[in-house]
Every structure is written in structure tokens, then in C-alpha cells.
Design a protein around this motif. Sequence first.
Motif, PDB file in Angstrom:
ATOM      1  N   LEU A 409       0.793  -1.307  -0.089  1.00 55.10           N
ATOM      2  CA  LEU A 409      -0.077   0.033  -0.063  1.00 55.10           C
ATOM      3  C   LEU A 409       0.905   1.265  -0.224  1.00 55.10           C
ATOM      4  O   LEU A 409       0.361   2.214  -0.583  1.00 55.10           O
ATOM      5  CB  LEU A 409      -0.872  -0.036   1.252  1.00 55.10           C
ATOM      6  N   ALA A 410       2.117   1.231   0.638  1.00 53.97           N
ATOM      7  CA  ALA A 410       3.078   2.217   0.747  1.00 53.97           C
ATOM      8  C   ALA A 410       3.366   2.950  -0.882  1.00 53.97           C
ATOM      9  O   ALA A 410       3.796   3.932  -0.811  1.00 53.97           O
ATOM     10  CB  ALA A 410       4.088   2.097   1.573  1.00 53.97           C
ATOM     11  N   THR A 411       3.284   2.194  -1.660  1.00 58.78           N
ATOM     12  CA  THR A 411       3.914   2.254  -2.826  1.00 58.78           C
ATOM     13  C   THR A 411       2.903   3.180  -3.658  1.00 58.78           C
ATOM     14  O   THR A 411       3.120   4.027  -4.670  1.00 58.78           O
ATOM     15  CB  THR A 411       4.136   1.080  -3.821  1.00 58.78           C
ATOM     16  N   LEU A 412       1.725   3.507  -3.081  1.00 56.81           N
ATOM     17  CA  LEU A 412       0.683   4.377  -3.684  1.00 56.81           C
ATOM     18  C   LEU A 412       0.811   5.619  -3.289  1.00 56.81           C
ATOM     19  O   LEU A 412       1.261   5.730  -2.210  1.00 56.81           O
ATOM     20  CB  LEU A 412      -0.809   3.719  -3.526  1.00 56.81           C
ATOM     21  N   SER A 421       0.045  11.605   4.393  1.00 54.02           N
ATOM     22  CA  SER A 421       0.032  10.753   3.047  1.00 54.02           C
ATOM     23  C   SER A 421      -0.330   9.398   3.537  1.00 54.02           C
ATOM     24  O   SER A 421      -0.146   8.985   4.665  1.00 54.02           O
ATOM     25  CB  SER A 421       1.315  10.933   2.279  1.00 54.02           C
ATOM     26  N   LEU A 422      -0.733   8.576   2.727  1.00 56.93           N
ATOM     27  CA  LEU A 422      -1.218   7.195   2.827  1.00 56.93           C
ATOM     28  C   LEU A 422       0.417   6.387   3.038  1.00 56.93           C
ATOM     29  O   LEU A 422       0.155   5.700   3.946  1.00 56.93           O
ATOM     30  CB  LEU A 422      -1.635   6.534   1.558  1.00 56.93           C
ATOM     31  N   GLU A 423       1.476   6.757   2.568  1.00 52.82           N
ATOM     32  CA  GLU A 423       2.671   6.321   2.800  1.00 52.82           C
ATOM     33  C   GLU A 423       3.025   6.338   4.410  1.00 52.82           C
ATOM     34  O   GLU A 423       3.316   5.502   4.921  1.00 52.82           O
ATOM     35  CB  GLU A 423       3.693   6.947   2.090  1.00 52.82           C
ATOM     36  N   GLN A 424       2.817   7.510   4.959  1.00 56.34           N
ATOM     37  CA  GLN A 424       2.909   7.773   6.271  1.00 56.34           C
ATOM     38  C   GLN A 424       2.205   6.682   7.302  1.00 56.34           C
ATOM     39  O   GLN A 424       2.414   6.138   8.328  1.00 56.34           O
ATOM     40  CB  GLN A 424       2.924   9.150   6.769  1.00 56.34           C
ATOM     41  N   LEU A 425       0.846   6.837   6.853  1.00 56.30           N
ATOM     42  CA  LEU A 425      -0.104   6.110   7.675  1.00 56.30           C
ATOM     43  C   LEU A 425       0.064   4.550   7.649  1.00 56.30           C
ATOM     44  O   LEU A 425       0.191   3.788   8.622  1.00 56.30           O
ATOM     45  CB  LEU A 425      -1.576   6.367   7.036  1.00 56.30           C
TER      46      LEU A 425
END
Length: 439
Positions: A409-412, A421-425
Motif C-alpha cells: 500500500l505504501a507504493t501508492l 499521506s497514505l505512505e505515512q499512515l
Amino acid sequence: MAFKLNEGSTMKDSTSNNVDDSPVECVTIEEAVDRCVNKVTLKLVLVLTAASLTMLNTGSGTYLTVFTGHIPYNDWTCVSKKCSDLLKAGQPSAEFYSYETMCENDLVAGLDFQWTSKKSTFSTEWGFYCKNEAKLSLVSSVLFLGTFLGLMFSTGLYERVGRKRGAMLGSFLSLAAVAVSSVVPNYILLLLLRITYGFGLSITYMGTYCWLVELAPTYLRNPVSNFLTLGGWTTGFFVLIGMSYFIHQWQYVYVAVACMDAVAILPFFFLPLPESPRFSLLKGRKEEAKKTLQILARMSGNKVSLDKIDLVYEERNQSYLEQIKDFKDHPKMLKETLLGMGAWFIVALVSYSYQFGWSKIGNDLHSIYCFAALGEGLSFVIAMLCCRLLGRKKATLFFFLSVIAMNALATLDVKFNDDWSLEQLVSMIGNIGAGAASS
């Protein structure tokens, strides 16, 4: 190794030649401790909590260079025409001051720009940025070379001086290493002291772990092991974040950590917890082992009498090399050991890649590491619950799968706002999974 716990009207030491007609029950040392610590009391919890503080140096020491060597790629200003021209021709100033601008244009500190961060780090003082950033990574990672050497050395140390004394020696060694690091004049010496620090931390961590787990009853060993990490490792991590936030000079951060390490040594001297009874028996000191069991019984409010207990054990004195040779005679043990080492390598790789990578995800170093420390704390609690429900093996596999999912998911590239951002979450969730797999 088996021990005998004799119960009956008359009990005698195993070395006595007198005949004892009372029934004898063979039990392990774990069963003996279980009978002495038959319930959890407030006193027992307080003592174990205080004992966990001896591991304060482990969490703070591991992540120390994250703060003392941080490279503030967003805190600098132009001082040369080359840099100023780039600023005028480039993106807005908020985006200009970044790693990409500095490194892709080969800007030189002191010549093209100056650091504006209020916090001094050895990276900014010694020029560890862009092409030289690998030196910071090396300072951080050589700690694990020290921990590996410490682990190899500690195996024999605990058998000779005991778990508690071994952990104390490791604590004093790590204290000396971090204290001297506060006045280190160059990079090479810092590397050597970092290895020494890791060597001491490993001895402290494993020594304290073995000491307290061997004192704990079997039904409490999983909670105690996680509680040790939560009370010592995570608390030390939070304290380090707080100290580095208020202290601006990296040398003084080392001094503050040294003071904390000195405080962490005090429980070894003031807690009413003696050496592990298993170690006492290995050394042939049965009466000492009985006294330890009696202390544990009193802490749990158990009035069991140990006057008629006879502890019988098999002596096993092997050198380190002789223990290694056992693998030849027991190939299944060798296979399981190698599998365990491989699994632990993967767990550690995933876990520490998260912990040392947070500075690349967010700009507010201390805030994001607070979330990382909180995630670690939650991971130990979650691991304890999942191990109880699923078992250790299934729980570890579950946490591994969660980490894989979060990494995917972090690649999105999804941004919620300017700060999140989604990466941080998903990285925070993945960090919990990695920490839980580790524990």
C-alpha cells in the motif's frame, strides 16, 4: 535438566545418606517457580516494572544516531550566486530547500549554502550529506555488529558470572561507550565506540531478559518478556525523543543518554531480586536457589515452605566450543537453530528498516518518531494478545503478512493533505506489525 521437588513430612538434601521414606516428586525448575509464584501481586508487578528499567539504554542506544546524526535537508539557506540562481529559476522556496535541490546540484556546505537548523548534529559538523550520507548509515548500522559480537560473547559470560551480573557488566560497558562518545573528536572513534556500545547493549538486553524470564513462572513468561521490552526499550525510546527535542547540541544528547544509562543501572543494586535460581543450581548452590524461590514466594504472597525441598540436578559444564559441537550430534537442533536465525534476520531487517527510515518520510523528526515509539509500544501489547490467541508461530506469520500488505500500500502515491499521506499512515501500521513480529 531436571530438578526434584520433594514433598512430604520429612525431606532431606540429595547429598544425605539417610533414607527418606516420604514420596518424591520429580519436577523441573519451571514447575518449582510456578508453585512459588502462584499468583500475581502488586509487589511483584512493581518489582518487575522497576527491573525492566535496566533496559532503558537499549531503546535509546539503538536510535541515538537518528537524532545526533540527523541531516536537516529542509533547514538551510543559500550563500552563493549559484544557489541563489537556482532558487530564482526553480520551484517555490518551500519546495526548493530539499534533498533533491542540494544533492542533484552538488551544493557544498559553507560554500553554496549554510545550515539553518538550531540543532547541531555530527553529520552537519563533519559533512555527512548527499554523497557522504552513507557514513551516517554506517555509524547507525555498526551498532548491530557490536550486538552480534556481544551475543556471541554473552553465551559464555552468563554461564560464568550469572545473568544478572552479566547484564550489569554490559550496562557499565555501554555507559562508558556513550559517555566517551560525547567528546569524540572524529568519525573513526565514533564508529569504534558505537560498536562497543552495541556490544554492551546486547549483553545487557539478553542478560536482563534471561534473568527476569527465569524468575517468572511459565504462565507469565510471555507477558513478562513483552512487558520488559515495553517498560525498558519503549520508555527509553520516548525519553531519547524528549531529550533530543530540548537539547540542541548532539554532544549533550550523548551526555544526557549517559545519565539515563547510569540511572538504569541502579535497579540492579536496589531491587530485592537475586540471581536466577537456574544459575545457582548450575553452580551447585542449592541453598542459594532455595532462598531465591522463597523470595519469589513472598513477593506473590505465597506461604509455601521450602524447608523440605530437595533440588536434584544434572551437572552440565561445557565450554562454548563443546556446545557448538552438540549440533553435530543433534542435526534437528541445528536445522531449527538455522531456521530461527533466518527468521530473526528477516524480522530485524523489516523492523529496523522502518525505524531508521522515518526521517525520510516526514519533515518533523520528533513528531514522527513519537508515533514510531507509540507504534512499538502498541506492537508489544498486540503481540502478547495475539500470541495468547494464535500461538507464537501463527502470530508471527500474521504480522509478517500485515507488513507485506502495508509495504504494498505504501507504493501508492496518495496524499490526504500537506502533512499526511497514505505512505505515512501505512508505514505506521506496518511498523506495529514489524515490532510485533520482532517481539
